[in-house]
Design a protein around this motif. Structure first.
Motif, PDB file in Angstrom:
ATOM      1  N   LYS A 134       3.976   5.945  -5.320  1.00  0.00           N
ATOM      2  CA  LYS A 134       4.164   5.807  -6.632  1.00  0.00           C
ATOM      3  C   LYS A 134       3.082   6.719  -7.339  1.00  0.00           C
ATOM      4  O   LYS A 134       3.501   7.393  -8.389  1.00  0.00           O
ATOM      5  CB  LYS A 134       4.135   4.565  -7.294  1.00  0.00           C
ATOM      6  N   TYR A 135       1.771   6.576  -6.903  1.00  0.00           N
ATOM      7  CA  TYR A 135       0.657   7.275  -7.635  1.00  0.00           C
ATOM      8  C   TYR A 135       0.207   8.609  -6.760  1.00  0.00           C
ATOM      9  O   TYR A 135      -0.639   9.132  -7.285  1.00  0.00           O
ATOM     10  CB  TYR A 135      -0.305   6.265  -7.861  1.00  0.00           C
ATOM     11  N   GLU A 194      -4.309  -2.647 -10.840  1.00  0.00           N
ATOM     12  CA  GLU A 194      -3.946  -1.304 -11.017  1.00  0.00           C
ATOM     13  C   GLU A 194      -4.851  -0.883 -12.042  1.00  0.00           C
ATOM     14  O   GLU A 194      -5.259  -1.650 -12.951  1.00  0.00           O
ATOM     15  CB  GLU A 194      -2.589  -1.117 -11.715  1.00  0.00           C
ATOM     16  N   SER A 198       0.949  -1.192  -0.057  1.00  0.00           N
ATOM     17  CA  SER A 198      -0.171   0.127   0.028  1.00  0.00           C
ATOM     18  C   SER A 198       0.948   1.304   0.132  1.00  0.00           C
ATOM     19  O   SER A 198       0.835   2.159  -1.022  1.00  0.00           O
ATOM     20  CB  SER A 198      -0.962   0.054   1.256  1.00  0.00           C
ATOM     21  N   GLY A 255      -6.451  -9.305 -12.252  1.00  0.00           N
ATOM     22  CA  GLY A 255      -5.260  -8.336 -11.416  1.00  0.00           C
ATOM     23  C   GLY A 255      -4.045  -9.250 -11.394  1.00  0.00           C
ATOM     24  O   GLY A 255      -3.779 -10.483 -12.166  1.00  0.00           O
ATOM     25  N   TYR A 282       2.392   1.829  -3.466  1.00  0.00           N
ATOM     26  CA  TYR A 282       1.497   2.467  -4.312  1.00  0.00           C
ATOM     27  C   TYR A 282       1.152   3.929  -3.948  1.00  0.00           C
ATOM     28  O   TYR A 282       0.898   4.765  -4.848  1.00  0.00           O
ATOM     29  CB  TYR A 282       0.260   1.370  -4.506  1.00  0.00           C
ATOM     30  N   GLU A 310      -8.976   6.386  -3.347  1.00  0.00           N
ATOM     31  CA  GLU A 310      -7.917   5.902  -4.770  1.00  0.00           C
ATOM     32  C   GLU A 310      -7.343   4.793  -4.543  1.00  0.00           C
ATOM     33  O   GLU A 310      -7.009   3.963  -5.179  1.00  0.00           O
ATOM     34  CB  GLU A 310      -7.169   6.915  -4.568  1.00  0.00           C
ATOM     35  N   LEU A 311      -7.285   4.184  -3.145  1.00  0.00           N
ATOM     36  CA  LEU A 311      -6.714   2.754  -3.145  1.00  0.00           C
ATOM     37  C   LEU A 311      -7.688   2.315  -2.041  1.00  0.00           C
ATOM     38  O   LEU A 311      -8.002   2.475  -0.942  1.00  0.00           O
ATOM     39  CB  LEU A 311      -5.473   3.099  -2.223  1.00  0.00           C
ATOM     40  N   VAL A 364      -3.268  -7.533  -6.690  1.00  0.00           N
ATOM     41  CA  VAL A 364      -3.010  -6.106  -6.926  1.00  0.00           C
ATOM     42  C   VAL A 364      -3.630  -5.903  -8.229  1.00  0.00           C
ATOM     43  O   VAL A 364      -3.502  -6.420  -9.357  1.00  0.00           O
ATOM     44  CB  VAL A 364      -1.555  -5.909  -7.155  1.00  0.00           C
ATOM     45  N   LYS A 396      -9.435   2.994  -9.688  1.00  0.00           N
ATOM     46  CA  LYS A 396      -8.980   2.783  -8.282  1.00  0.00           C
ATOM     47  C   LYS A 396      -7.709   1.479  -8.475  1.00  0.00           C
ATOM     48  O   LYS A 396      -7.720   0.771  -9.285  1.00  0.00           O
ATOM     49  CB  LYS A 396      -9.907   2.348  -7.355  1.00  0.00           C
ATOM     50  N   ILE A 397      -6.965   1.729  -7.400  1.00  0.00           N
ATOM     51  CA  ILE A 397      -6.081   0.516  -7.057  1.00  0.00           C
ATOM     52  C   ILE A 397      -6.862  -0.258  -5.988  1.00  0.00           C
ATOM     53  O   ILE A 397      -7.309   0.286  -4.945  1.00  0.00           O
ATOM     54  CB  ILE A 397      -4.461   1.144  -6.620  1.00  0.00           C
ATOM     55  N   ARG A 457      -6.392   0.454 -15.512  1.00  0.00           N
ATOM     56  CA  ARG A 457      -5.803   0.282 -16.947  1.00  0.00           C
ATOM     57  C   ARG A 457      -5.953   1.464 -17.804  1.00  0.00           C
ATOM     58  O   ARG A 457      -6.965   2.042 -17.498  1.00  0.00           O
ATOM     59  CB  ARG A 457      -6.437  -0.894 -17.721  1.00  0.00           C
TER      60      ARG A 457
END
Ligand code: SAM
Length: 272
Positions: free
Chosen positions: A104-105, A269, A98, A253, A101, A184-185, A267, A233-234, A271
């Motif tokens: 990263k994002y 992510e 978590s 995933g 990510y 978002e996550l 996971v 969303k992730i 697309r």
């Protein structure tokens, strides 16, 4: 009877010395170092019964963490109580992913579904608040659970570390329906054990609704991915070691392994 004699008697019956010291400390209201320093002293009669009661309870397989009321997770101590799942080491990997990510994002809103004792949500919030790079994001962590006791305990654990998370009672993301679009996550360590699975003795004392998820253990995932639109969303979820392939076909995933080399995390992510 001396403390050392009680410990020796129970060691012969299979109770590790370290645990015996912790349990005596629990009854005396002292740390185990105190017990070691007074090892060859007589145990006061009024405490002997309580110590023996705890030793006998532990020998039935009742988890040590429920007796001492604390559990270690990600290097910190958290409160734990009977009726709420004891966090496992594999779940620390879910926190690592978590954070990776979030970094990263640059994610700012996280939902933990099935918070239990709150270890995932509270640890993510704490790591984000104390990390120089992540603290600038102002990450907000939300959490849900269908178990009222879990929600109370998660709040208590957040208070213990002076961190603000928002925990609400309810199923999946329902208590945060209005905020769904801004999340978002989504992270979760859901129930994923098959209903008829044979489990270790200690799991007998843990809440069934935290563990079991239908005939193939996939009910939670199926319902979540049916019910919610996760586009954009992730999603990071813990999984059973033999569920990877089925979850790839269910969600598209990818599967990552835990430190023991077993399939453990799903996971998804967005697309493009
Ligand atoms: C395996 S435990 C994980 C607890 C904690 N996150 C941890 O890792 O230690 C699963 C948790 O999900 C909760 N739960 C089960 N079904 C749920 C649902 N539909 N919505 C929200 N929480 C649920 C259970 O009450 C339990 O606390």
């Amino acid at each position: 009877m001396k403390f050392s004699e009680i410990v020796r008697t129970y060691k012969e019956r299979g109770l590790p010395e370290r645990e015996a010291l912790l349990l005596i400390g629990k009854v005396l209201g002292k740390r185990k170092e105190y017990v070691i320093a007074h090892y060859d002293e007589e145990c006061p009669d009024e405490q002997l019964d309580s110590i023996i009661h705890l030793f006998e309870k532990r020998l039935t397989g009742y988890p040590l963490q429920y007796i001492v009321g604390e559990v270690e997770f990600y290097g910190r101590l958290f409160y734990i109580e009977e009726g709420v799942l004891i966090p496992r080491w594999e779940t620390e990997g879910l926190v690592d992913l978590s954070l990776e990510y979030i970094r990263k994002y640059k994610l700012r809103k996280v939902l933990d579904i099935g918070v239990g004792s709150g270890v995932i949500a509270v640890t993510i919030a704490l790591e984000c608040a104390t990390n120089k790079e992540l603290s600038t994001l102002g990450v907000k962590v939300l959490g849900t659970d269908v178990n009222e006791k879990a929600i109370r305990l998660a709040k208590k654990n957040a208070e213990r570390y002076g961190i603000s998370c928002e925990f609400r009672l309810g199923s999946y993301a329902e208590p945060f329906r209005k905020e769904w679009d801004s999340i978002e996550l989504v992270v979760s360590n859901p129930p994923y054990v098959r209903n008829n699975a044979k489990l270790q003795k200690e799991l007998d004392f843990e809440p069934k609704e935290a563990l079991f998820a239908g005939e193939d253990g996939l009910d939670f995932y199926r319902e979540f991915f049916n019910r919610y639109d996760i586009s954009g969303k992730i999603v990071i979820m813990e999984i059973g070691e033999d569920q990877g392939e089925k979850l790839i076909s269910l969600t598209g995933g990818k599967i990552l392994k835990d430190l023991a080399g077993k399939d453990r995390y799903l996971v998804i992510e967005p697309r493009d």
